[in-house]
Motif scaffolding. Structure first.
Motif, PDB file in Angstrom:
ATOM      1  N   PHE A 142       0.869  -1.165   0.000  1.00 33.02           N
ATOM      2  CA  PHE A 142       0.000   0.000   0.000  1.00 33.02           C
ATOM      3  C   PHE A 142       0.909   1.219   0.000  1.00 33.02           C
ATOM      4  O   PHE A 142       1.380   1.671   1.042  1.00 33.02           O
ATOM      5  CB  PHE A 142      -0.930  -0.030   1.212  1.00 33.02           C
ATOM      6  N   MET A 143       1.214   1.702  -1.203  1.00 34.91           N
ATOM      7  CA  MET A 143       2.231   2.732  -1.374  1.00 34.91           C
ATOM      8  C   MET A 143       1.947   4.033  -0.626  1.00 34.91           C
ATOM      9  O   MET A 143       2.889   4.627  -0.100  1.00 34.91           O
ATOM     10  CB  MET A 143       2.469   3.004  -2.867  1.00 34.91           C
ATOM     11  N   PRO A 144       0.701   4.516  -0.538  1.00 38.38           N
ATOM     12  CA  PRO A 144       0.507   5.754   0.226  1.00 38.38           C
ATOM     13  C   PRO A 144       0.994   5.638   1.671  1.00 38.38           C
ATOM     14  O   PRO A 144       1.556   6.582   2.220  1.00 38.38           O
ATOM     15  CB  PRO A 144      -1.002   5.985   0.162  1.00 38.38           C
ATOM     16  N   LEU A 145       0.808   4.488   2.269  1.00 37.16           N
ATOM     17  CA  LEU A 145       1.256   4.304   3.643  1.00 37.16           C
ATOM     18  C   LEU A 145       2.780   4.269   3.718  1.00 37.16           C
ATOM     19  O   LEU A 145       3.382   4.861   4.622  1.00 37.16           O
ATOM     20  CB  LEU A 145       0.661   3.014   4.204  1.00 37.16           C
ATOM     21  N   LEU A 146       3.408   3.593   2.762  1.00 36.48           N
ATOM     22  CA  LEU A 146       4.865   3.553   2.753  1.00 36.48           C
ATOM     23  C   LEU A 146       5.454   4.928   2.465  1.00 36.48           C
ATOM     24  O   LEU A 146       6.465   5.312   3.057  1.00 36.48           O
ATOM     25  CB  LEU A 146       5.353   2.527   1.724  1.00 36.48           C
ATOM     26  N   LEU A 147       4.824   5.685   1.574  1.00 41.76           N
ATOM     27  CA  LEU A 147       5.293   7.044   1.300  1.00 41.76           C
ATOM     28  C   LEU A 147       5.117   7.936   2.519  1.00 41.76           C
ATOM     29  O   LEU A 147       5.962   8.799   2.805  1.00 41.76           O
ATOM     30  CB  LEU A 147       4.567   7.627   0.089  1.00 41.76           C
ATOM     31  N   LYS A 148       4.037   7.727   3.261  1.00 41.59           N
ATOM     32  CA  LYS A 148       3.827   8.475   4.501  1.00 41.59           C
ATOM     33  C   LYS A 148       4.933   8.150   5.494  1.00 41.59           C
ATOM     34  O   LYS A 148       5.476   9.042   6.167  1.00 41.59           O
ATOM     35  CB  LYS A 148       2.467   8.158   5.104  1.00 41.59           C
ATOM     36  N   ASP A 149       5.308   6.875   5.590  1.00 40.25           N
ATOM     37  CA  ASP A 149       6.398   6.476   6.474  1.00 40.25           C
ATOM     38  C   ASP A 149       7.702   7.171   6.082  1.00 40.25           C
ATOM     39  O   ASP A 149       8.433   7.651   6.944  1.00 40.25           O
ATOM     40  CB  ASP A 149       6.598   4.964   6.436  1.00 40.25           C
ATOM     41  N   MET A 150       7.981   7.193   4.771  1.00 43.11           N
ATOM     42  CA  MET A 150       9.211   7.833   4.294  1.00 43.11           C
ATOM     43  C   MET A 150       9.172   9.332   4.588  1.00 43.11           C
ATOM     44  O   MET A 150      10.169   9.902   5.028  1.00 43.11           O
ATOM     45  CB  MET A 150       9.395   7.597   2.791  1.00 43.11           C
ATOM     46  N   THR A 151       8.040   9.966   4.342  1.00 40.52           N
ATOM     47  CA  THR A 151       7.915  11.405   4.593  1.00 40.52           C
ATOM     48  C   THR A 151       8.057  11.693   6.085  1.00 40.52           C
ATOM     49  O   THR A 151       8.737  12.642   6.483  1.00 40.52           O
ATOM     50  CB  THR A 151       6.557  11.919   4.079  1.00 40.52           C
ATOM     51  N   PHE A 152       7.430  10.873   6.911  1.00 42.22           N
ATOM     52  CA  PHE A 152       7.503  11.035   8.355  1.00 42.22           C
ATOM     53  C   PHE A 152       8.956  10.948   8.838  1.00 42.22           C
ATOM     54  O   PHE A 152       9.420  11.780   9.622  1.00 42.22           O
ATOM     55  CB  PHE A 152       6.647   9.956   9.031  1.00 42.22           C
ATOM     56  N   ALA A 153       9.685   9.952   8.338  1.00 40.56           N
ATOM     57  CA  ALA A 153      11.081   9.776   8.743  1.00 40.56           C
ATOM     58  C   ALA A 153      11.940  10.932   8.240  1.00 40.56           C
ATOM     59  O   ALA A 153      12.805  11.436   8.954  1.00 40.56           O
ATOM     60  CB  ALA A 153      11.613   8.447   8.217  1.00 40.56           C
ATOM     61  N   HIS A 154      11.705  11.375   7.013  1.00 40.20           N
ATOM     62  CA  HIS A 154      12.529  12.429   6.420  1.00 40.20           C
ATOM     63  C   HIS A 154      12.235  13.798   7.026  1.00 40.20           C
ATOM     64  O   HIS A 154      13.143  14.523   7.429  1.00 40.20           O
ATOM     65  CB  HIS A 154      12.327  12.473   4.907  1.00 40.20           C
ATOM     66  N   GLU A 155      10.955  14.157   7.091  1.00 42.03           N
ATOM     67  CA  GLU A 155      10.581  15.488   7.575  1.00 42.03           C
ATOM     68  C   GLU A 155      10.704  15.618   9.092  1.00 42.03           C
ATOM     69  O   GLU A 155      10.970  16.700   9.607  1.00 42.03           O
ATOM     70  CB  GLU A 155       9.140  15.822   7.163  1.00 42.03           C
ATOM     71  N   GLY A 156      10.522  14.533   9.796  1.00 46.14           N
ATOM     72  CA  GLY A 156      10.513  14.593  11.247  1.00 46.14           C
ATOM     73  C   GLY A 156      11.878  14.469  11.899  1.00 46.14           C
ATOM     74  O   GLY A 156      11.994  14.593  13.117  1.00 46.14           O
ATOM     75  N   ASN A 157      12.913  14.210  11.108  1.00 47.07           N
ATOM     76  CA  ASN A 157      14.240  14.001  11.672  1.00 47.07           C
ATOM     77  C   ASN A 157      15.285  14.716  10.831  1.00 47.07           C
ATOM     78  O   ASN A 157      15.208  14.712   9.596  1.00 47.07           O
ATOM     79  CB  ASN A 157      14.568  12.500  11.705  1.00 47.07           C
ATOM     80  N   LYS A 158      16.262  15.283  11.489  1.00 47.21           N
ATOM     81  CA  LYS A 158      17.357  15.944  10.775  1.00 47.21           C
ATOM     82  C   LYS A 158      18.275  14.890  10.187  1.00 47.21           C
ATOM     83  O   LYS A 158      18.466  13.821  10.763  1.00 47.21           O
ATOM     84  CB  LYS A 158      18.132  16.850  11.714  1.00 47.21           C
ATOM     85  N   THR A 159      18.862  15.214   9.024  1.00 45.09           N
ATOM     86  CA  THR A 159      19.778  14.282   8.371  1.00 45.09           C
ATOM     87  C   THR A 159      21.108  14.228   9.111  1.00 45.09           C
ATOM     88  O   THR A 159      21.747  13.180   9.164  1.00 45.09           O
ATOM     89  CB  THR A 159      19.991  14.684   6.899  1.00 45.09           C
ATOM     90  N   SER A 160      21.517  15.354   9.676  1.00 47.50           N
ATOM     91  CA  SER A 160      22.760  15.352  10.443  1.00 47.50           C
ATOM     92  C   SER A 160      22.533  16.076  11.767  1.00 47.50           C
ATOM     93  O   SER A 160      21.758  17.024  11.852  1.00 47.50           O
ATOM     94  CB  SER A 160      23.882  16.018   9.650  1.00 47.50           C
ATOM     95  N   LEU A 161      23.229  15.598  12.780  1.00 46.83           N
ATOM     96  CA  LEU A 161      23.165  16.196  14.113  1.00 46.83           C
ATOM     97  C   LEU A 161      24.592  16.527  14.539  1.00 46.83           C
ATOM     98  O   LEU A 161      25.445  15.632  14.600  1.00 46.83           O
ATOM     99  CB  LEU A 161      22.532  15.225  15.114  1.00 46.83           C
TER     100      LEU A 161
END
Length: 111
Positions: free
Chosen positions: A24-43
């Motif tokens: 179910f791609m919308p759910l997987l895309l939501k997971d990817m967006t959540f991980a990307h937008e909700g977390n910084k790439t570098s700390l």
């Protein structure tokens, strides 16, 4: 936390399936967006491996779904007469009022 694992039922049900699976791609895309937008790439100049791990988990789910090819058995061959007889039974309705009436019986208009 990745929403793929925040819903235990989803994780358990996907784990029980045998590939190939249609994800179910919308759910997987939501997971990817959540991980990307909700977390910084570098700390503090360091790579955020927790974020990369969450993104990788979602990609593993997609890869799991595609890990085997779908093999379908071909339909049994029909002879020409069977096909002709089947097609002759088709009934064409070209009267717009009849079609509209049939449509209303199946899906009545909401008022």
């Amino acid at each position: 936390m990745n929403s793929w694992y925040s819903l235990p039922v989803k994780g358990m049900s996907v784990g029980k399936l045998q590939p190939p699976v249609i994800p179910f791609m919308p759910l997987l895309l939501k997971d990817m967006t959540f991980a990307h937008e909700g977390n910084k790439t570098s700390l503090d100049g360091l790579v955020n491996f927790e974020k990369m791990h969450m993104m990788a988990q979602t990609m593993r789910a997609v890869r799991f779904c595609r890990s085997r090819h779908l093999v379908l058995d071909p339909p049994s061959p029909k002879n020409e007469n069977e096909i002709r007889n089947y097609i002759r039974c088709f009934r064409t309705i070209d009267n717009q009022r009849v079609l509209n009436s049939m449509s209303q019986k199946v899906e009545p208009r909401r008022s």
